[in-house]
Design a protein around this motif. Structure first.
Motif, PDB file in Angstrom:
ATOM      1  N   VAL A 110     -45.258   0.779  23.871  1.00  0.00           N
ATOM      2  CA  VAL A 110     -45.005   0.909  22.433  1.00  0.00           C
ATOM      3  C   VAL A 110     -46.304   1.311  21.732  1.00  0.00           C
ATOM      4  O   VAL A 110     -47.255   0.523  21.676  1.00  0.00           O
ATOM      5  CB  VAL A 110     -44.479  -0.414  21.847  1.00  0.00           C
ATOM      6  N   PRO A 111     -46.395   2.531  21.198  1.00  0.00           N
ATOM      7  CA  PRO A 111     -47.595   2.962  20.482  1.00  0.00           C
ATOM      8  C   PRO A 111     -47.586   2.502  19.026  1.00  0.00           C
ATOM      9  O   PRO A 111     -46.587   1.976  18.529  1.00  0.00           O
ATOM     10  CB  PRO A 111     -47.505   4.485  20.564  1.00  0.00           C
ATOM     11  N   ALA A 112     -48.697   2.714  18.350  1.00  0.00           N
ATOM     12  CA  ALA A 112     -48.741   2.491  16.903  1.00  0.00           C
ATOM     13  C   ALA A 112     -47.889   3.551  16.212  1.00  0.00           C
ATOM     14  O   ALA A 112     -47.887   4.720  16.598  1.00  0.00           O
ATOM     15  CB  ALA A 112     -50.178   2.559  16.395  1.00  0.00           C
ATOM     16  N   VAL A 113     -47.162   3.129  15.184  1.00  0.00           N
ATOM     17  CA  VAL A 113     -46.286   4.032  14.440  1.00  0.00           C
ATOM     18  C   VAL A 113     -46.422   3.751  12.946  1.00  0.00           C
ATOM     19  O   VAL A 113     -46.976   2.717  12.539  1.00  0.00           O
ATOM     20  CB  VAL A 113     -44.804   3.875  14.868  1.00  0.00           C
ATOM     21  N   HIS A 114     -45.900   4.659  12.153  1.00  0.00           N
ATOM     22  CA  HIS A 114     -45.983   4.503  10.701  1.00  0.00           C
ATOM     23  C   HIS A 114     -45.136   3.332  10.207  1.00  0.00           C
ATOM     24  O   HIS A 114     -45.551   2.584   9.322  1.00  0.00           O
ATOM     25  CB  HIS A 114     -45.547   5.802  10.020  1.00  0.00           C
ATOM     26  N   ASP A 115     -43.939   3.181  10.782  1.00  0.00           N
ATOM     27  CA  ASP A 115     -43.014   2.138  10.327  1.00  0.00           C
ATOM     28  C   ASP A 115     -42.838   1.101  11.434  1.00  0.00           C
ATOM     29  O   ASP A 115     -42.003   1.264  12.325  1.00  0.00           O
ATOM     30  CB  ASP A 115     -41.667   2.755   9.950  1.00  0.00           C
ATOM     31  N   SER A 116     -43.609   0.027  11.347  1.00  0.00           N
ATOM     32  CA  SER A 116     -43.566  -1.019  12.374  1.00  0.00           C
ATOM     33  C   SER A 116     -42.372  -1.944  12.224  1.00  0.00           C
ATOM     34  O   SER A 116     -42.192  -2.844  13.051  1.00  0.00           O
ATOM     35  CB  SER A 116     -44.852  -1.860  12.318  1.00  0.00           C
ATOM     36  N   GLN A 117     -41.558  -1.755  11.190  1.00  0.00           N
ATOM     37  CA  GLN A 117     -40.417  -2.643  10.979  1.00  0.00           C
ATOM     38  C   GLN A 117     -39.082  -1.903  11.040  1.00  0.00           C
ATOM     39  O   GLN A 117     -38.063  -2.435  10.601  1.00  0.00           O
ATOM     40  CB  GLN A 117     -40.563  -3.351   9.622  1.00  0.00           C
ATOM     41  N   ASP A 118     -39.074  -0.701  11.595  1.00  0.00           N
ATOM     42  CA  ASP A 118     -37.838   0.056  11.738  1.00  0.00           C
ATOM     43  C   ASP A 118     -36.831  -0.740  12.558  1.00  0.00           C
ATOM     44  O   ASP A 118     -37.104  -1.129  13.699  1.00  0.00           O
ATOM     45  CB  ASP A 118     -38.142   1.387  12.415  1.00  0.00           C
ATOM     46  N   ALA A 119     -35.656  -0.986  12.006  1.00  0.00           N
ATOM     47  CA  ALA A 119     -34.684  -1.893  12.624  1.00  0.00           C
ATOM     48  C   ALA A 119     -34.208  -1.400  13.983  1.00  0.00           C
ATOM     49  O   ALA A 119     -34.076  -2.191  14.931  1.00  0.00           O
ATOM     50  CB  ALA A 119     -33.487  -2.077  11.689  1.00  0.00           C
ATOM     51  N   ARG A 120     -33.945  -0.104  14.113  1.00  0.00           N
ATOM     52  CA  ARG A 120     -33.477   0.413  15.402  1.00  0.00           C
ATOM     53  C   ARG A 120     -34.544   0.276  16.471  1.00  0.00           C
ATOM     54  O   ARG A 120     -34.250  -0.015  17.631  1.00  0.00           O
ATOM     55  CB  ARG A 120     -33.060   1.880  15.248  1.00  0.00           C
ATOM     56  N   TRP A 121     -35.774   0.519  16.093  1.00  0.00           N
ATOM     57  CA  TRP A 121     -36.889   0.361  17.033  1.00  0.00           C
ATOM     58  C   TRP A 121     -36.994  -1.084  17.504  1.00  0.00           C
ATOM     59  O   TRP A 121     -37.107  -1.352  18.696  1.00  0.00           O
ATOM     60  CB  TRP A 121     -38.183   0.783  16.331  1.00  0.00           C
ATOM     61  N   LEU A 122     -36.983  -2.010  16.548  1.00  0.00           N
ATOM     62  CA  LEU A 122     -37.136  -3.423  16.902  1.00  0.00           C
ATOM     63  C   LEU A 122     -35.978  -3.897  17.769  1.00  0.00           C
ATOM     64  O   LEU A 122     -36.174  -4.668  18.722  1.00  0.00           O
ATOM     65  CB  LEU A 122     -37.242  -4.274  15.633  1.00  0.00           C
ATOM     66  N   ASP A 123     -34.756  -3.447  17.475  1.00  0.00           N
ATOM     67  CA  ASP A 123     -33.612  -3.825  18.303  1.00  0.00           C
ATOM     68  C   ASP A 123     -33.790  -3.328  19.734  1.00  0.00           C
ATOM     69  O   ASP A 123     -33.463  -4.034  20.697  1.00  0.00           O
ATOM     70  CB  ASP A 123     -32.313  -3.253  17.717  1.00  0.00           C
ATOM     71  N   PHE A 124     -34.286  -2.103  19.885  1.00  0.00           N
ATOM     72  CA  PHE A 124     -34.486  -1.537  21.223  1.00  0.00           C
ATOM     73  C   PHE A 124     -35.573  -2.305  21.979  1.00  0.00           C
ATOM     74  O   PHE A 124     -35.423  -2.601  23.174  1.00  0.00           O
ATOM     75  CB  PHE A 124     -34.860  -0.061  21.117  1.00  0.00           C
ATOM     76  N   ILE A 125     -36.656  -2.648  21.288  1.00  0.00           N
ATOM     77  CA  ILE A 125     -37.733  -3.407  21.925  1.00  0.00           C
ATOM     78  C   ILE A 125     -37.222  -4.769  22.383  1.00  0.00           C
ATOM     79  O   ILE A 125     -37.481  -5.210  23.520  1.00  0.00           O
ATOM     80  CB  ILE A 125     -38.925  -3.559  20.950  1.00  0.00           C
ATOM     81  N   ARG A 126     -36.495  -5.448  21.516  1.00  0.00           N
ATOM     82  CA  ARG A 126     -35.927  -6.755  21.893  1.00  0.00           C
ATOM     83  C   ARG A 126     -34.981  -6.619  23.085  1.00  0.00           C
ATOM     84  O   ARG A 126     -35.010  -7.441  24.013  1.00  0.00           O
ATOM     85  CB  ARG A 126     -35.166  -7.356  20.712  1.00  0.00           C
ATOM     86  N   GLN A 127     -34.148  -5.592  23.059  1.00  0.00           N
ATOM     87  CA  GLN A 127     -33.186  -5.400  24.144  1.00  0.00           C
ATOM     88  C   GLN A 127     -33.899  -5.188  25.475  1.00  0.00           C
ATOM     89  O   GLN A 127     -33.541  -5.788  26.498  1.00  0.00           O
ATOM     90  CB  GLN A 127     -32.292  -4.191  23.849  1.00  0.00           C
ATOM     91  N   GLN A 128     -34.916  -4.317  25.479  1.00  0.00           N
ATOM     92  CA  GLN A 128     -35.615  -4.032  26.733  1.00  0.00           C
ATOM     93  C   GLN A 128     -36.358  -5.263  27.254  1.00  0.00           C
ATOM     94  O   GLN A 128     -36.378  -5.529  28.463  1.00  0.00           O
ATOM     95  CB  GLN A 128     -36.581  -2.865  26.539  1.00  0.00           C
ATOM     96  N   ALA A 129     -36.935  -6.040  26.350  1.00  0.00           N
ATOM     97  CA  ALA A 129     -37.587  -7.282  26.767  1.00  0.00           C
ATOM     98  C   ALA A 129     -36.571  -8.251  27.358  1.00  0.00           C
ATOM     99  O   ALA A 129     -36.824  -8.901  28.390  1.00  0.00           O
ATOM    100  CB  ALA A 129     -38.313  -7.918  25.584  1.00  0.00           C
TER     101      ALA A 129
END
Length: 365
Positions: A110-129
């Motif tokens: 996971v790199p640094a991004v402009h929007d660290s709270q994007d809901a779809r991103w966070l859902d994907f990160i949680r899912q993969q973990a």
């Protein structure tokens, strides 16, 4: 009677403690899952504003190692705009990856991004973990991990510039200093931008062993990928802020450079070089090609211009990966002065050659 430890015993205990801590900072050796011949590594991106080095360096290093199947995955299909320069096309979208790999990735970067709270991103990160992936936050890619709830009572680190924000927003995380990367179980986080390279070699070591990582490091011209790092030595200081403001406001001195995108180019060296120049606060870098270009690792770069007419060539040239930042910083100092070089190095959290010489001179006996 209180027992007195002999000096040799005390030194032995200290050595043992250091070894235990060092072992804690290593990723666990890869254990094959799902009858895969190689682990699946996802390097994640947002289509708008994903940090250039954080994204390209791990992808390029891991693909060069040939020890994993490495996929560039973006929130949506299409072009990924990198910051502070260049554009690429991802291999798959989040939805496409989930369809093709329902068992998930073995490693998620996971790199640094402009929007660290994007809901779809966070859902994907949680899912993969949750599916068992080891999650690696590069630089302030640690912030999406924190927002995803992965850092509660965990050890972690990030870019020096976000230190106060991290301490304030996530007080239950055990924030570590002076480490290029921190490993806590199936979680790895790194310090600033330049830590992407040593962290990538540490991942190669976890997958394929120390000998493989050492051979790759030698090819890249890198001598060390340990955790050793002096993050507390970095700051902008008053001079850095003055330099940034002066460079930004002096619009008449701004320059746009062209960098020619060539088939088979070394994307890791390119990313480090371009990232450095684009952080001067007076330089824009545009990729030039008359068609999409595939790098040495197969990453598709999308040009901003079809030709370089009217634009000067980006100073310097392609260098071995291990020399790319030093070469770029030296060229920046020649063109814009030492203060701009120091400004860029601080943003990259990179100790350049001149800093090393000054550090050694200061600590001479």
């Amino acid at each position: 009677m209180r027992r007195k430890w002999p000096m040799t015993g005390l030194l032995g205990l200290l050595y043992f403690a250091a070894c235990v801590h060092a072992a804690d900072e290593r990723l666990s050796t890869y254990q094959p899952r799902f009858e895969r011949e190689q682990p699946v590594v996802v390097v994640l991106a947002q289509n708008q504003m994903t940090e250039l080095t954080d994204f390209v360096v791990p992808l390029g290093v891991l693909r060069r190692s040939a020890v994993a199947r490495v996929l560039a995955v973006a929130t949506d299909p299409g072009v990924v705009q990198l910051m502070p320069a260049l554009s690429v096309r991802a291999d798959a979208s989040i939805a496409g990856f989930q369809r093709d790999f329902p068992q998930g990735a073995d490693y998620l970067i996971v790199p640094a991004v402009h929007d660290s709270q994007d809901a779809r991103w966070l859902d994907f990160i949680r899912q993969q973990a949750a599916l068992g992936a080891t999650v690696i936050g590069i630089c302030d890619g640690v912030l999406p991990l924190a927002h995803a709830g992965l850092l509660h009572d965990r050890r972690a680190t990030g870019h020096w510039y976000s230190r106060e924000q991290r301490l304030s927003d996530f007080p239950d995380t055990q924030w570590q200093e002076n480490r290029r990367y921190v490993v806590d179980g199936q979680l790895m986080t790194t310090s600033g931008v330049s830590a992407a390279l040593p962290a990538s070699l540490a991942l190669v070591e976890a997958i394929a062993g120390t000998a493989k990582a050492s051979a790759l490091a030698q090819q890249l011209g890198v001598s060390d990928w340990s955790t050793h790092h002096d993050s507390e030595a970095f700051s902008l200081g008053s001079q850095g802020y003055l330099t940034a403001a002066g460079n930004y406001l002096a619009r008449w001195r701004h320059e746009t450079f062209a960098v020619t995108l060539l088939p088979g180019m070394d994307e890791v060296s390119l990313a480090l070089r371009v990232d450095a120049w684009a952080r001067t606060f007076r330089t824009e870098v545009q990729g030039v090609a008359n068609q999409p270009v595939f790098s040495a690792s197969g990453l598709e770069f999308i040009a901003q211009r079809a030709d370089a007419f009217g634009l000067p060539k980006l100073p310097g040239g392609m260098m071995p990966v291990g020399q790319a930042l030093d070469e770029a910083l030296a060229e920046i100092a020649t063109r814009y002065g030492a203060s701009t070089r120091s400004l860029v190095a601080a943003q990259l959290e990179y100790r350049h050659d001149e800093q090393d010489r000054q550090h050694l001179d200061t600590h001479k006996p």
